[in-house]
Design a protein around this motif. Structure first.
Motif, mmCIF file in Angstrom:
data_model
loop_
_atom_site.group_PDB
_atom_site.id
_atom_site.type_symbol
_atom_site.label_atom_id
_atom_site.label_comp_id
_atom_site.label_asym_id
_atom_site.label_seq_id
_atom_site.Cartn_x
_atom_site.Cartn_y
_atom_site.Cartn_z
ATOM 1 N N TYR A 10 32.851 37.032 48.552
ATOM 2 C CA TYR A 10 34.074 37.732 48.938
ATOM 3 C C TYR A 10 33.702 39.146 49.393
ATOM 4 O O TYR A 10 32.683 39.698 48.972
ATOM 5 N N GLN A 11 34.554 39.723 50.229
ATOM 6 C CA GLN A 11 34.271 41.066 50.745
ATOM 7 C C GLN A 11 35.571 41.851 50.875
ATOM 8 O O GLN A 11 36.621 41.291 51.203
ATOM 9 N N VAL A 12 35.484 43.162 50.606
ATOM 10 C CA VAL A 12 36.615 44.052 50.813
ATOM 11 C C VAL A 12 36.154 45.217 51.681
ATOM 12 O O VAL A 12 35.031 45.700 51.539
ATOM 13 N N ASP A 13 37.016 45.625 52.599
ATOM 14 C CA ASP A 13 36.731 46.751 53.490
ATOM 15 C C ASP A 13 37.749 47.844 53.198
ATOM 16 O O ASP A 13 38.925 47.720 53.536
ATOM 17 N N GLY A 14 37.276 48.915 52.554
ATOM 18 C CA GLY A 14 38.166 50.015 52.210
ATOM 19 C C GLY A 14 38.328 51.033 53.318
ATOM 20 O O GLY A 14 39.056 52.011 53.150
ATOM 21 N N GLY A 15 37.644 50.818 54.441
ATOM 22 C CA GLY A 15 37.752 51.739 55.563
ATOM 23 C C GLY A 15 37.064 53.066 55.283
ATOM 24 O O GLY A 15 36.205 53.189 54.407
ATOM 25 N N TYR A 16 37.451 54.077 56.037
ATOM 26 C CA TYR A 16 36.868 55.414 55.895
ATOM 27 C C TYR A 16 37.705 56.220 54.897
ATOM 28 O O TYR A 16 38.910 56.372 55.073
ATOM 29 N N LEU A 17 37.063 56.718 53.865
ATOM 30 C CA LEU A 17 37.765 57.493 52.847
ATOM 31 C C LEU A 17 37.364 58.965 52.941
ATOM 32 O O LEU A 17 36.236 59.285 53.333
ATOM 33 N N PRO A 18 38.274 59.870 52.566
ATOM 34 C CA PRO A 18 37.946 61.300 52.590
ATOM 35 C C PRO A 18 36.802 61.633 51.635
ATOM 36 O O PRO A 18 36.534 60.900 50.677
ATOM 37 N N VAL A 19 36.154 62.750 51.888
ATOM 38 C CA VAL A 19 35.052 63.200 51.037
ATOM 39 C C VAL A 19 35.561 63.425 49.617
ATOM 40 O O VAL A 19 36.641 63.981 49.400
ATOM 41 N N GLY A 20 34.787 62.972 48.627
ATOM 42 C CA GLY A 20 35.184 63.176 47.240
ATOM 43 C C GLY A 20 34.591 62.128 46.320
ATOM 44 O O GLY A 20 33.805 61.270 46.735
ATOM 45 N N LYS A 21 34.987 62.205 45.064
ATOM 46 C CA LYS A 21 34.510 61.286 44.036
ATOM 47 C C LYS A 21 35.605 60.270 43.734
ATOM 48 O O LYS A 21 36.778 60.624 43.611
ATOM 49 N N TYR A 22 35.220 59.003 43.589
ATOM 50 C CA TYR A 22 36.182 57.929 43.386
ATOM 51 C C TYR A 22 35.754 57.038 42.218
ATOM 52 O O TYR A 22 34.558 56.898 41.932
ATOM 53 N N THR A 23 36.735 56.449 41.564
ATOM 54 C CA THR A 23 36.492 55.389 40.591
ATOM 55 C C THR A 23 37.153 54.120 41.110
ATOM 56 O O THR A 23 38.101 54.177 41.900
ATOM 57 N N PHE A 24 36.637 52.971 40.680
ATOM 58 C CA PHE A 24 37.239 51.715 41.137
ATOM 59 C C PHE A 24 37.294 50.713 39.990
ATOM 60 O O PHE A 24 36.516 50.775 39.034
ATOM 61 N N GLU A 25 38.239 49.800 40.114
ATOM 62 C CA GLU A 25 38.342 48.670 39.198
ATOM 63 C C GLU A 25 38.619 47.419 40.019
ATOM 64 O O GLU A 25 39.604 47.359 40.756
ATOM 65 N N ALA A 26 37.711 46.451 39.908
ATOM 66 C CA ALA A 26 37.864 45.181 40.617
ATOM 67 C C ALA A 26 38.312 44.123 39.616
ATOM 68 O O ALA A 26 37.743 43.998 38.526
ATOM 69 N N THR A 27 39.325 43.365 39.984
ATOM 70 C CA THR A 27 39.885 42.338 39.102
ATOM 71 C C THR A 27 39.867 40.994 39.809
ATOM 72 O O THR A 27 40.279 40.893 40.971
ATOM 73 N N ALA A 28 39.365 39.982 39.108
ATOM 74 C CA ALA A 28 39.304 38.629 39.666
ATOM 75 C C ALA A 28 40.151 37.689 38.822
ATOM 76 O O ALA A 28 40.141 37.770 37.586
ATOM 77 N N GLN A 29 40.858 36.813 39.495
ATOM 78 C CA GLN A 29 41.680 35.818 38.807
ATOM 79 C C GLN A 29 41.346 34.443 39.353
ATOM 80 O O GLN A 29 41.424 34.202 40.557
ATOM 81 N N VAL A 30 40.929 33.549 38.465
ATOM 82 C CA VAL A 30 40.640 32.177 38.859
ATOM 83 C C VAL A 30 41.228 31.258 37.798
ATOM 84 O O VAL A 30 40.882 31.338 36.617
ATOM 85 N N HIS A 31 42.151 30.423 38.234
ATOM 86 C CA HIS A 31 42.893 29.546 37.323
ATOM 87 C C HIS A 31 43.576 30.408 36.253
ATOM 88 O O HIS A 31 44.368 31.269 36.571
ATOM 89 N N ASN A 32 43.252 30.229 34.989
ATOM 90 C CA ASN A 32 43.908 31.010 33.938
ATOM 91 C C ASN A 32 43.009 32.109 33.379
ATOM 92 O O ASN A 32 43.315 32.697 32.338
ATOM 93 N N LYS A 68 32.091 53.101 56.450
ATOM 94 C CA LYS A 68 33.146 52.347 55.781
ATOM 95 C C LYS A 68 32.736 52.008 54.347
ATOM 96 O O LYS A 68 31.585 51.659 54.086
ATOM 97 N N VAL A 69 33.692 52.116 53.442
ATOM 98 C CA VAL A 69 33.458 51.768 52.038
ATOM 99 C C VAL A 69 33.689 50.265 51.883
ATOM 100 O O VAL A 69 34.822 49.789 51.996
ATOM 101 N N THR A 70 32.622 49.523 51.663
ATOM 102 C CA THR A 70 32.725 48.066 51.546
ATOM 103 C C THR A 70 32.044 47.588 50.271
ATOM 104 O O THR A 70 31.078 48.197 49.802
ATOM 105 N N PHE A 71 32.555 46.496 49.730
ATOM 106 C CA PHE A 71 31.968 45.854 48.557
ATOM 107 C C PHE A 71 31.974 44.344 48.777
ATOM 108 O O PHE A 71 32.867 43.807 49.440
ATOM 109 N N GLU A 72 30.962 43.676 48.204
ATOM 110 C CA GLU A 72 30.918 42.218 48.214
ATOM 111 C C GLU A 72 30.887 41.720 46.773
ATOM 112 O O GLU A 72 30.314 42.368 45.893
#
Length: 433
Positions: A313-335, A270-274
């Motif tokens: 915090y944690q996200v579970d992206g599940g099982y992803l197909p074979v390949g190359k991926y890019t990601f962008e994580a965005t956080a919002q707190v107050h303003n 599983k593709v996971t990030f904390e």
């Protein structure tokens, strides 16, 4: 950096799949330098040095305190070159190494203290490490390790957590342990069968300075114990290296960060990030909103939302197909909005393609350990004899009973109706009624 290695196929080759392999290479800027200073020769020293250097990330220089002080006076050594300094029973008897400890604390070099029977605790208590051990007399206890609850500076594998209480006892200073700063206990002392809250392996959270303390000597026994039981020291090495890793990593001042993001996953993983999120006062934010967009090579985007866990915090992206991926994580707190981006790959599992020849030794071992037998084609005629000689193989008779209501049998139902109807007809016809 990611590379793909290919070799040219040959005529009549059975499979071309294993002619190509992708791999990632992480280039380290440089190894981190660890200084190990001791009060006197001790078996712990060689075990620590071997365990730390088991990782490609570290290089260890070990000296006795008096020897290193002489090297510094000749300007052969400088503390500025080291990322972590380990003090084994330093300061010791006759005040050995006291000035070195003061210098390390003054320059805020991360330090790890190992205390034992030869430690001078009176001097140690005056050094403002954040921990004081008050003793009425100089005595020690044999203590075993018990994992402390609520430790969150780093995580230990389940194998290590399950076995850590089985390690042999250490010699720990007996006394009253008091902290001047916040602390995080990784392990607590267990005296005999009595579990206590006294720290055995702890980290003092001083402002701008990381300090760790192991209140006990004899970890060379842990090293031998694990090898005796498992023929490996992976658990012990993990404990030492994660301690050094925590101490050597410079403080991350970013308010939004991903915790040790992986750059490679396998297709059955599983593709996971904390993630961690802080406010301007560097206090953990509990009610932030964090999302992540993962995009594959074809441009398809998967959107996920982080969930709150105990220490972040944690996200579970599940099982992803074979390949190359890019990601962008965005956080919002107050303003305020924060973002992080990166990339990772999902690799295929090609065990069958890489190993195309049957492993006869493995097959024999599996058969032998499970009470079976391995036969080659030339011995196939003996299969019947082998099966007949197996006491566990016996004929088994199975009986199965089914209950079925007669009313559900339509044929029988109509036969009975016809017989009853026929009886009524003949009685009526011949005057039986």
């Amino acid at each position: 950096q990611r590379y793909i290695v290919k070799i040219k196929g040959v005529d009549n080759e059975i499979s071309y799949v294993n002619n190509e392999k992708s791999l990632s290479i992480n280039v380290l800027e440089s190894k981190k330098e660890i200084l190990l200073l001791s009060n006197a020769p001790h078996p712990d020293i060689s075990v620590l040095k071997k365990s730390i250097e088991n990782s490609d990330h570290y290089n260890v220089n070990a000296y006795q305190a008096k020897q290193y002080k002489n090297r510094m006076s000749r300007k052969d050594e400088s503390l500025e070159a080291y990322n972590v300094v380990i003090f084994h029973q330093v300061p010791g008897t006759k005040s050995r190494g006291t000035q070195l400890v003061k210098l390390v604390l003054q320059e805020q070099v991360p330090a790890f203290f190992i205390l034992g029977p030869e430690s001078n605790l009176n001097l140690f208590n005056r050094l403002s490490t954040g921990l004081r051990i008050q003793q009425s007399n100089k005595s020690t206890n044999e203590v075993t390790a018990k994992p402390a609850k609520g430790f969150g500076l780093f995580t230990l594998s389940k194998q290590l957590q399950d076995y850590i209480s089985e390690y042999p006892p250490l010699m720990a200073p007996y006394g009253d342990y008091k902290f001047n700063f916040n602390n995080a206990n990784l392990l607590n002392q267990k005296i005999g069968k009595v579990a206590s809250n006294k720290p055995l392996w702890t980290f003092v959270q001083r402002p701008e300075h990381k300090i760790g303390v192991l209140a006990g000597t004899g970890i060379w026994r842990w090293h031998l114990s694990e090898y005796s039981n498992f023929q490996t020291q992976d658990r012990f090495n993990e404990l030492i290296n994660k301690t050094i890793q925590y101490l050597s990593v410079k403080a991350d001042k970013r308010l939004f960060r991903l915790r040790d993001p992986k750059s490679e996953f396998y297709e059955d993983e599983k593709v996971t990030f904390e993630a961690e999120l802080y406010n301007e006062a560097y206090e953990p934010v509990e009610d932030g909103t964090i999302t992540m967009e993962i995009t594959n090579e074809a441009g398809k985007t998967y959107k996920f939302k982080f969930r709150k866990i105990a220490n972040g915090y944690q996200v579970d992206g599940g099982y992803l197909p074979v390949g190359k991926y890019t990601f962008e994580a965005t956080a919002q707190v107050h303003n305020n909005n924060y973002s992080l981006n990166g990339e990772f790959v999902v690799n295929p599992i090609d065990i069958e393609h890489l190993q195309t020849v049957a492993d006869h030794q493995l097959l024999y071992t599996l058969a032998n350990e499970n009470g079976g037998a391995m036969l080659y084609p030339r011995n196939i005629k003996s299969l019947e004899e082998v099966l007949n000689n197996k006491e566990k193989i016996k004929p088994i008779a199975h009986q199965e009973y089914k209950l079925k209501e007669l009313i559900n049998n339509k044929f029988l139902f109509f036969v009975i109706v016809m017989l009853l109807g026929g009886e009524w007809f003949f009685r009526k016809f011949f005057g039986g009624y």
